[in-house]
Write an enzyme that holds these catalytic residues in place. Structure first.
Site, PDB file in Angstrom:
ATOM      1  N   CYS A  28      40.301  46.578  35.896  1.00  0.00           N
ATOM      2  CA  CYS A  28      39.570  45.330  35.695  1.00  0.00           C
ATOM      3  C   CYS A  28      38.139  45.474  36.217  1.00  0.00           C
ATOM      4  O   CYS A  28      37.937  45.793  37.389  1.00  0.00           O
ATOM      5  CB  CYS A  28      40.268  44.183  36.418  1.00  0.00           C
ATOM      6  SG  CYS A  28      39.296  42.651  36.453  1.00  0.00           S
ATOM      7  N   GLU A  80      37.373  34.970  42.844  1.00  0.00           N
ATOM      8  CA  GLU A  80      36.177  35.080  41.996  1.00  0.00           C
ATOM      9  C   GLU A  80      35.291  36.204  42.549  1.00  0.00           C
ATOM     10  O   GLU A  80      34.907  36.202  43.712  1.00  0.00           O
ATOM     11  CB  GLU A  80      35.384  33.773  41.891  1.00  0.00           C
ATOM     12  CG  GLU A  80      36.117  32.652  41.176  1.00  0.00           C
ATOM     13  CD  GLU A  80      36.316  32.947  39.692  1.00  0.00           C
ATOM     14  OE1 GLU A  80      35.376  33.397  39.017  1.00  0.00           O
ATOM     15  OE2 GLU A  80      37.442  32.737  39.217  1.00  0.00           O
TER      16      GLU A  80
END
Length: 240
Positions: A28, A80
């Site tokens: 990712c 985040e």
């Protein structure tokens, strides 16, 4: 901690007192942002990789949004990628990569926002590379990159000037994946002749120790994206 991804139905791996934990996914780009800053500061941590297609129930309790990266430390949860990186900067002052000048910080945040237009165009183009609109989708990617191409041309070797800044670390991961897309899927994706400054910046970033510690080779990315495009993503791809 094993590199194998934890999936739905798996048991929660016990926490180690006082140790920083990163919930991640090996390939990712957003989680890579946080792995880079941790590597740059040489902060010890453990990794728990998550299968984002079949998320463990306990992971959704950590982050209801179901995305990585997520940091957990002494009962505190942060998620985040940009927020995780800023949090790490705030609690670990060594080797700070955040500009001290308020205007430069503001400009960097503006460029990061411009980059979000690129990432939107990037994913849309990747999923449509074999379609009739491939040419227009790639042109949209190129258009979104013009402000970033111009900015790195003005700033020097890095967005931070002579050395990488937080902006460099936040931007880099998606650009690591450009060459694999060019090689494995479409040769016109971010062509070197149209975007020479950005391509040169990517090469320089790949010599930075913290980046070298987190990057994957092109073939691993190609294999993952082939799996991703087929809808049968293998989150343990590339593991021996």
């Amino acid at each position: 901690m094993t590199e194998k991804a934890y999936s739905k139905g798996s048991s929660f791996p016990p926490l180690v007192d006082g140790k920083l934990r990163l919930y991640s996914m090996r390939l990712c780009p957003y989680a890579q942002r946080t792995r880079i800053i941790l590597a740059n500061k040489k902060i010890p941590y453990e990794t728990v990789n998550i299968n984002l297609k079949e998320k463990p129930e306990w992971f959704l309790e950590k982050n209801p949004l179901g995305m990585v990266p997520v940091l957990e430390h002494d009962g505190k949860i942060v998620y985040e990628s940009t927020i995780c990186n800023e949090y790490i900067e705030d609690i670990h002052k060594q080797k700070s990569v955040t500009p001290t000048d308020p205007y430069r910080r503001a400009r960097d945040k503006m460029l990061l926002e411009m980059n979000s237009k690129f990432t939107t165009a990037y994913y849309k183009a990747f999923l449509g590379l074999k379609g009739e609109d491939a040419k227009s989708l790639i042109e949209a990617v190129h258009a979104s990159l013009v402000p970033l191409e111009n900015a790195i041309g003005e700033r020097g070797n890095f967005y931070g000037g002579d050395k990488p800044s937080m902006l460099d670390f936040l931007l880099y991961p998606h650009y690591e994946r450009i060459e694999p897309i060019r090689t494995g899927f479409h040769a016109d994706f971010m062509p070197i002749d149209k975007l020479p400054n950005l391509n040169a910046w990517v090469s320089r970033m790949q010599t930075v120790p913290a980046v070298k510690e987190t990057l994957f080779d092109a073939q691993t990315h190609i294999d993952f994206y082939k799996s991703y495009g087929s809808g049968k993503t293998d989150y343990d791809i590339g593991l021996k």
